[in-house]
Design a protein around this motif. Sequence first.
Motif, PDB file in Angstrom:
ATOM      1  N   PHE A  85       0.828  -1.200   0.000  1.00 50.74           N
ATOM      2  CA  PHE A  85       0.000   0.000   0.000  1.00 50.74           C
ATOM      3  C   PHE A  85       0.864   1.254   0.000  1.00 50.74           C
ATOM      4  N   GLN A  86       1.888   1.269   0.825  1.00 49.50           N
ATOM      5  CA  GLN A  86       2.750   2.454   0.889  1.00 49.50           C
ATOM      6  C   GLN A  86       3.445   2.706  -0.448  1.00 49.50           C
ATOM      7  N   ARG A  87       3.907   1.643  -1.110  1.00 52.46           N
ATOM      8  CA  ARG A  87       4.556   1.830  -2.411  1.00 52.46           C
ATOM      9  C   ARG A  87       3.570   2.424  -3.424  1.00 52.46           C
ATOM     10  N   ALA A  88       2.353   1.902  -3.443  1.00 57.92           N
ATOM     11  CA  ALA A  88       1.354   2.421  -4.377  1.00 57.92           C
ATOM     12  C   ALA A  88       1.017   3.875  -4.072  1.00 57.92           C
ATOM     13  N   ALA A  89       0.929   4.214  -2.786  1.00 53.53           N
ATOM     14  CA  ALA A  89       0.576   5.577  -2.396  1.00 53.53           C
ATOM     15  C   ALA A  89       1.733   6.546  -2.587  1.00 53.53           C
ATOM     16  N   ASP A  90       2.959   6.053  -2.590  1.00 55.01           N
ATOM     17  CA  ASP A  90       4.123   6.918  -2.791  1.00 55.01           C
ATOM     18  C   ASP A  90       4.391   7.198  -4.270  1.00 55.01           C
ATOM     19  N   ALA A  91       3.742   6.476  -5.164  1.00 51.42           N
ATOM     20  CA  ALA A  91       3.959   6.662  -6.595  1.00 51.42           C
ATOM     21  C   ALA A  91       3.375   8.001  -7.046  1.00 51.42           C
ATOM     22  N   PRO A  92       4.019   8.689  -7.994  1.00 50.57           N
ATOM     23  CA  PRO A  92       3.457   9.941  -8.513  1.00 50.57           C
ATOM     24  C   PRO A  92       2.041   9.716  -9.035  1.00 50.57           C
ATOM     25  N   ALA A  93       1.137  10.624  -8.693  1.00 48.48           N
ATOM     26  CA  ALA A  93      -0.269  10.424  -9.063  1.00 48.48           C
ATOM     27  C   ALA A  93      -1.012  11.748  -9.022  1.00 48.48           C
ATOM     28  N   ASP A  94      -2.171  11.766  -9.661  1.00 50.50           N
ATOM     29  CA  ASP A  94      -3.094  12.889  -9.577  1.00 50.50           C
ATOM     30  C   ASP A  94      -3.983  12.653  -8.369  1.00 50.50           C
ATOM     31  N   TRP A  95      -3.683  13.299  -7.267  1.00 55.15           N
ATOM     32  CA  TRP A  95      -4.411  13.059  -6.037  1.00 55.15           C
ATOM     33  C   TRP A  95      -5.772  13.747  -6.029  1.00 55.15           C
ATOM     34  N   GLY A  96      -6.043  14.566  -7.054  1.00 52.66           N
ATOM     35  CA  GLY A  96      -7.347  15.204  -7.145  1.00 52.66           C
ATOM     36  C   GLY A  96      -8.353  14.405  -7.954  1.00 52.66           C
ATOM     37  N   ARG A  97      -7.938  13.251  -8.466  1.00 53.63           N
ATOM     38  CA  ARG A  97      -8.856  12.451  -9.282  1.00 53.63           C
ATOM     39  C   ARG A  97      -9.879  11.742  -8.411  1.00 53.63           C
ATOM     40  N   THR A  98     -10.957  11.310  -9.034  1.00 53.36           N
ATOM     41  CA  THR A  98     -11.987  10.539  -8.343  1.00 53.36           C
ATOM     42  C   THR A  98     -11.703   9.062  -8.525  1.00 53.36           C
ATOM     43  N   VAL A  99     -11.817   8.300  -7.438  1.00 54.80           N
ATOM     44  CA  VAL A  99     -11.590   6.860  -7.484  1.00 54.80           C
ATOM     45  C   VAL A  99     -12.850   6.136  -7.034  1.00 54.80           C
ATOM     46  N   ALA A 100     -12.967   4.875  -7.458  1.00 59.36           N
ATOM     47  CA  ALA A 100     -14.126   4.056  -7.126  1.00 59.36           C
ATOM     48  C   ALA A 100     -13.780   3.121  -5.983  1.00 59.36           C
ATOM     49  N   LEU A 101     -14.675   3.059  -4.994  1.00 59.74           N
ATOM     50  CA  LEU A 101     -14.506   2.180  -3.844  1.00 59.74           C
ATOM     51  C   LEU A 101     -15.529   1.044  -3.952  1.00 59.74           C
ATOM     52  N   ARG A 102     -16.100   0.589  -2.847  1.00 62.89           N
ATOM     53  CA  ARG A 102     -17.105  -0.483  -2.861  1.00 62.89           C
ATOM     54  C   ARG A 102     -18.510   0.077  -2.999  1.00 62.89           C
ATOM     55  N   ASN A 103     -19.405  -0.766  -3.486  1.00 63.09           N
ATOM     56  CA  ASN A 103     -20.841  -0.490  -3.473  1.00 63.09           C
ATOM     57  C   ASN A 103     -21.203   0.842  -4.132  1.00 63.09           C
ATOM     58  N   GLY A 104     -20.462   1.191  -5.184  1.00 64.92           N
ATOM     59  CA  GLY A 104     -20.768   2.408  -5.919  1.00 64.92           C
ATOM     60  C   GLY A 104     -20.259   3.689  -5.270  1.00 64.92           C
ATOM     61  N   VAL A 105     -19.535   3.588  -4.166  1.00 69.88           N
ATOM     62  CA  VAL A 105     -19.008   4.768  -3.475  1.00 69.88           C
ATOM     63  C   VAL A 105     -17.796   5.292  -4.232  1.00 69.88           C
ATOM     64  N   THR A 106     -17.725   6.599  -4.403  1.00 71.10           N
ATOM     65  CA  THR A 106     -16.552   7.237  -4.992  1.00 71.10           C
ATOM     66  C   THR A 106     -15.996   8.267  -4.016  1.00 71.10           C
ATOM     67  N   ASP A 107     -14.743   8.620  -4.219  1.00 70.24           N
ATOM     68  CA  ASP A 107     -14.102   9.603  -3.343  1.00 70.24           C
ATOM     69  C   ASP A 107     -12.893  10.163  -4.071  1.00 70.24           C
ATOM     70  N   LEU A 108     -12.313  11.196  -3.509  1.00 67.26           N
ATOM     71  CA  LEU A 108     -11.057  11.706  -4.036  1.00 67.26           C
ATOM     72  C   LEU A 108      -9.928  10.750  -3.680  1.00 67.26           C
ATOM     73  N   ALA A 109      -8.981  10.604  -4.608  1.00 65.25           N
ATOM     74  CA  ALA A 109      -7.809   9.768  -4.324  1.00 65.25           C
ATOM     75  C   ALA A 109      -7.092  10.258  -3.067  1.00 65.25           C
ATOM     76  N   ALA A 110      -7.110  11.556  -2.845  1.00 67.02           N
ATOM     77  CA  ALA A 110      -6.395  12.118  -1.695  1.00 67.02           C
ATOM     78  C   ALA A 110      -6.957  11.647  -0.364  1.00 67.02           C
TER      79      ALA A 110
END
Length: 230
Positions: A97-122
């Motif tokens: 998890f830490q390696r994935a979170a340390d990778a360069p990324a657009d932290w303002g993007r929207t990501v999909a979680l469970r059961n149709g829930v979305t949130d900011l990557a940040a």
Amino acid sequence: MIDHVHDLNAVREATDRLLSAVGTLDNAAVAGPSRLPGWSRGHVLAHLARNADALVNVLEGRPMYTSAEARDADIERDAARPASAHLADLRESAARFQRAADAPADWGRTVALRNGVTDLAARVPFRRLIEVELHHVDLGIGYAPADLPAEFTAREIAFLADRFSGHPDVPALRLEATDGGAWRTGRTEGEPLAVTGTAAALMCWLAGRRDGTTPAPEAGGAPLPVLPPL
């Protein structure tokens, strides 16, 4: 404003506390009951490891879990492992998890979680922090709600209050922490019911937890509302 770097540091610190505590458990302790009904400590530990991998999936644009059934099956599969296997899995999955979170990324993007829930990557690091901190308490191995960092407790109350805000099955509520802090949640109409207690007590109530060490909050003599499951 969400500070994902700050939250990732908090995840590292919370994970270190968890790993140190789990490192003291033997096989019998891992097989013993947790504070979550129907789950052993092994179930909690398996869930924590698989949640780390699931959040890697989220950050890398894959479905969080292939299905609800697969999620549950993975937890059941891994729950009965010996303590050493749980510890190794927790450590390795946390590192992924830490390696994935340390990778360069657009932290303002929207990501999909469970059961149709979305949130900011940040906000994903804070979601992982919630899992680590609350499930450390759920293990029932000496880490109590009152031991949680005050900053985390206040943010978790605000996070849960937001989850219940406008919920038709939750009356208008004014949450008042005797050790500082106030929040509103529930329906927007009507005079809000004041619910008071320590911040730890309010957080436990909102999260649907009773650990035996934290008195329930009070509603001024009225029955404490029953909250819907998260």
